[in-house]
Write an enzyme that holds these catalytic residues in place. Structure first.
Site, PDB file in Angstrom:
ATOM      1  N   TYR A  31      40.297  47.149  33.272  1.00  0.00           N
ATOM      2  CA  TYR A  31      41.468  47.698  33.959  1.00  0.00           C
ATOM      3  C   TYR A  31      42.316  48.543  33.005  1.00  0.00           C
ATOM      4  O   TYR A  31      42.907  49.542  33.390  1.00  0.00           O
ATOM      5  CB  TYR A  31      42.326  46.589  34.571  1.00  0.00           C
ATOM      6  CG  TYR A  31      41.709  45.873  35.767  1.00  0.00           C
ATOM      7  CD1 TYR A  31      40.351  45.936  36.038  1.00  0.00           C
ATOM      8  CD2 TYR A  31      42.515  45.125  36.631  1.00  0.00           C
ATOM      9  CE1 TYR A  31      39.801  45.268  37.134  1.00  0.00           C
ATOM     10  CE2 TYR A  31      41.976  44.455  37.727  1.00  0.00           C
ATOM     11  CZ  TYR A  31      40.615  44.529  37.970  1.00  0.00           C
ATOM     12  OH  TYR A  31      40.091  43.872  39.046  1.00  0.00           O
TER      13      TYR A  31
ATOM     14  N   GLU B 227      30.815  44.494  35.876  1.00  0.00           N
ATOM     15  CA  GLU B 227      29.633  43.968  35.189  1.00  0.00           C
ATOM     16  C   GLU B 227      28.383  44.251  35.996  1.00  0.00           C
ATOM     17  O   GLU B 227      28.407  44.104  37.217  1.00  0.00           O
ATOM     18  CB  GLU B 227      29.691  42.432  35.132  1.00  0.00           C
ATOM     19  CG  GLU B 227      30.554  41.831  34.092  1.00  0.00           C
ATOM     20  CD  GLU B 227      30.576  40.323  34.318  1.00  0.00           C
ATOM     21  OE1 GLU B 227      29.639  39.651  33.893  1.00  0.00           O
ATOM     22  OE2 GLU B 227      31.532  39.864  34.970  1.00  0.00           O
TER      23      GLU B 227
END
Length: 635
Positions: free
Chosen positions: A23, A121
């Site tokens: 982020y 991921e």
DNA sequence: CATTGCTAGATC
DNA sequence: GATCTAGCA
């Protein structure tokens, strides 16, 4: 509890790629001044400065930790930049990060099977690509990208100083007498290094990766050297590595199961597990988990990389801590409306961009009763068939809530307060876009068809019963250009509410597939199967007998999304890609088998494929579908 | 409920 | 379907 999977015979090359403080990187790309600065991303900030959810490496250097409060982070690191997560409809809006994650997935999916494991991921199965490389160009020439791979960290290799390390790695990567398995792994490391460079070039994001023979090991080491590095796990170093690995570090053992291993068996490291017989572990934890534990202690994990680039569900929720707890229906309704609005937008995008339809709506809440402290009683989750359209979702979600509340209160007249609410759309299926994307529906009435009316007592006759055939208007901004070819201005139309028999339909006894006004199958059938075969323009046939262009335009998002209704669709061009147009919605489970049987075989097959989508790769995904999900990748 | 907001998988 | 566990930014 974890379950062991049969492991493949052939050695695989698996990578786990993990974005570095994702982020934060997304925010740094938006505002480059933040690069190289101590930075953290916070959710909200009115209470103690908000909660940190991502922390840059610079800030970590000052001792800033995730799950600190903004105020606390400022104390530890006065110079820290705190960036707030965007807020929409009164709640945190993570879409920015979701789409950034999609950019990355689009790149990583180019070299092999790719599984989106979370927003930041992925797992890759690079076995084929590695074998190919080995055949064509063994890793021996230190050219170009190979330099990057030579910077890998190799588990078990002495890596004293930096230059020493690179030399050792190069020697390892290139040694001619290496095992076949190690050569494959070396090729995997080169491929991953290439991919990471591409990710950086094309998104400006750095990531770290682990390369090993299975998912478990790849995941374990992907974070071992961060940021922006990768780590390889040769078979020869597995036992040594696991021997001293604290159990809690292993995926799936970070919670209660890991605690039980420590407390009940005295197991502190994965190596300690080796002294327990498989039978012993099975009697303690059951056959499945026992076997799984026995295997992971030996570095064995058969879990496959799924070929899936898109999330399996969409959820949105919000907590209402302390004094913010919701204590009356009106406030619950207004928050639920906000949550449903976001959810509706997200599933609508998924439909338009990926041709996927969600079938189930679930409501979760946490609640406590007035007086009654402790009250271990949980607010029950409730689900129902999902009907598209913001208004319908809101309506159904509120019904689910009311139903749950009655059960929660057990007809006591006490006050209550809600401390969290969330709505989730799940059971998402691809809509085959290939052939007769005709697909229409029908529905059969089974009770399952009616959403959310668990507590029929409160509501007399529920309008939602008409949800047989759903027509979904596309949100304006989401319409794709191709749609306009057909009728500019009016890309699609839906039949006006009065034509729509929705209200009458709801009273139609079950079992009666919609007849009137619906274009569905009946029309199709009435025309005879041959009609279908002549062209793929089933849309025309089915949807609007008079022709697509003739329908009126009434393109309102949602509420006019009368179900049971036929809407025109953009998919007029035969066989062509149903590009962005919105297909009709339907509940697969609502398809009346009797009706399906009357369809031409080819259509039957298609529908069958839908109802029980094959888990095999074959029918799984179409390139067009996937690629349209992601922003155009520049090349 | 003051970590918040998501996801995924297993079990019955 | 409902519940629980787990993982991550």
């Amino acid at each position: 509890m974890p379950v062991a999977r049969p492991e493949p015979q052939e050695p695989r090359v698996i990578a786990h790629v993990d974005m570095d403080c994702f982020y934060v990187q997304v925010e740094q790309r938006r505002n480059p001044e933040l690069r190289g600065q101590p930075t953290a991303v916070v959710q909200y900030n009115d209470w103690k400065g908000g909660g940190l959810i991502a922390v840059s490496y610079e800030a970590r250097g000052f001792g800033v930790k995730r799950s600190m409060r903004g105020d606390e982070a400022k104390r530890v690191c006065p110079g820290i930049n705190l960036v707030q997560v965007p807020v929409a409809r009164g709640k945190a809006d993570l879409n920015l990060y979701r789409s950034a994650g999609s950019e990355v997935v689009a790149i990583l999916a180019s070299k092999g099977k790719c599984e989106r494991a979370s927003i930041d991921e992925v797992y890759l199965d690079l076995t084929d690509a590695a074998k190919e490389m080995l055949l064509q160009a063994p890793p021996d020439s230190p050219e170009g990208i190979f330099m990057e791979a030579a910077k890998s960290n190799i588990l078990g290799l002495p890596s004293s100083d930096a230059s020493e390390k690179e030399k050792n790695v190069r020697a390892w990567l290139c040694r001619p007498d290496a095992d076949y398995e190690d050569k494959l792994l070396a090729c995997g490391a080169i491929i991953v290094a290439q991919l990471r460079v591409r990710v950086l070039e094309e998104t400006q994001f750095t990531c770290s990766a682990g390369i090993a023979h299975n998912k478990m090991l790849a995941k374990l080491v992907s974070g071992m050297h961060k940021p922006a590095q990768q780590t390889v796990v040769p078979s020869s170093s597995v036992q040594g590595f696991l021997a001293s690995l604290p159990v809690k570090k292993m995926k799936q053992l970070g919670g209660k199961l890991g605690s039980s291993l420590q407390d009940d068996l005295g197991v502190e490291t994965i190596g300690d597990l080796l002294s327990f017989a498989e039978e012993k572990l099975q009697e303690q934890y059951g056959v499945n988990t026992g076997t799984w534990l026995w295997k992971i202690a030996r570095g064995i994990s058969g879990e496959e990389v799924e070929d899936r680039l898109l999330p399996k569900s969409h959820g949105c929720g919000k907590t209402f801590p302390g004094p913010k707890a919701l204590k009356n229906s009106a406030s619950v309704k207004s928050w639920l409306d906000q949550l449903c609005e976001e959810l509706s937008e997200r599933i609508q995008s998924d439909l338009n961009q990926n041709k996927r339809i969600a079938q189930t709506l679930t409501l979760h809440a946490r609640a406590s009763k007035e007086n009654e402290r402790d009250s271990t009683k949980k607010f029950p989750s409730k689900s129902c068939p999902l009907r598209y359209g913001t208004g319908k979702i809101q309506e159904d979600a509120m019904k689910l809530f009311e139903s749950g509340l009655h059960e929660f209160l057990e007809s006591q007249n006490t006050g209550w307060s809600i401390t969290s609410l969330s709505v989730t759309a799940s059971k998402i299926f691809d809509i085959p876009s290939g052939t007769s994307s005709i697909l229409r529906y029908i529905k059969g009435p089974s009770s399952a068809a009616s959403p959310a009316i668990p507590d029929s007592s409160s509501v007399p006759d529920d309008p939602s019963l008409d949800n047989n055939v759903h027509v979904t208007p596309i949100h304006e901004e989401q319409c794709e250009p191709s749609i306009s070819e057909k009728e500019d201005g009016k890309r699609y139309s839906s039949i006006s509410a009065k034509q729509c028999p929705a209200n009458e339909e709801k009273r139609i006894p079950k079992k009666l597939p919609e007849v009137k006004g619906t274009s569905s199958i009946l029309k199709f059938l009435s025309r005879g199967q041959s009609a279908l075969h002549e062209k793929r323009k089933s849309d025309v046939l089915i949807c609007s007998p008079q022709g697509p262009g003739s329908s009126s335009e009434a393109n309102k998002p949602e509420e006019h999304n009368v179900s049971g209704q036929a809407a025109d669709r953009s998919n007029i061009n035969s066989g062509g890609e149903p590009s962005g147009s919105n297909p009709w919605l339907f509940n697969v489970e609502d398809i009346d088998p009797a009706v399906v049987e009357e369809l031409p075989l080819e259509i039957q097959r298609e529908i069958q494929g839908w109802i029980r989508p094959s888990k095999e790769p074959s029918t799984k995904r179409r390139g067009s579908t996937i690629s349209s999900y992601f922003p155009p990748a520049r090349s």
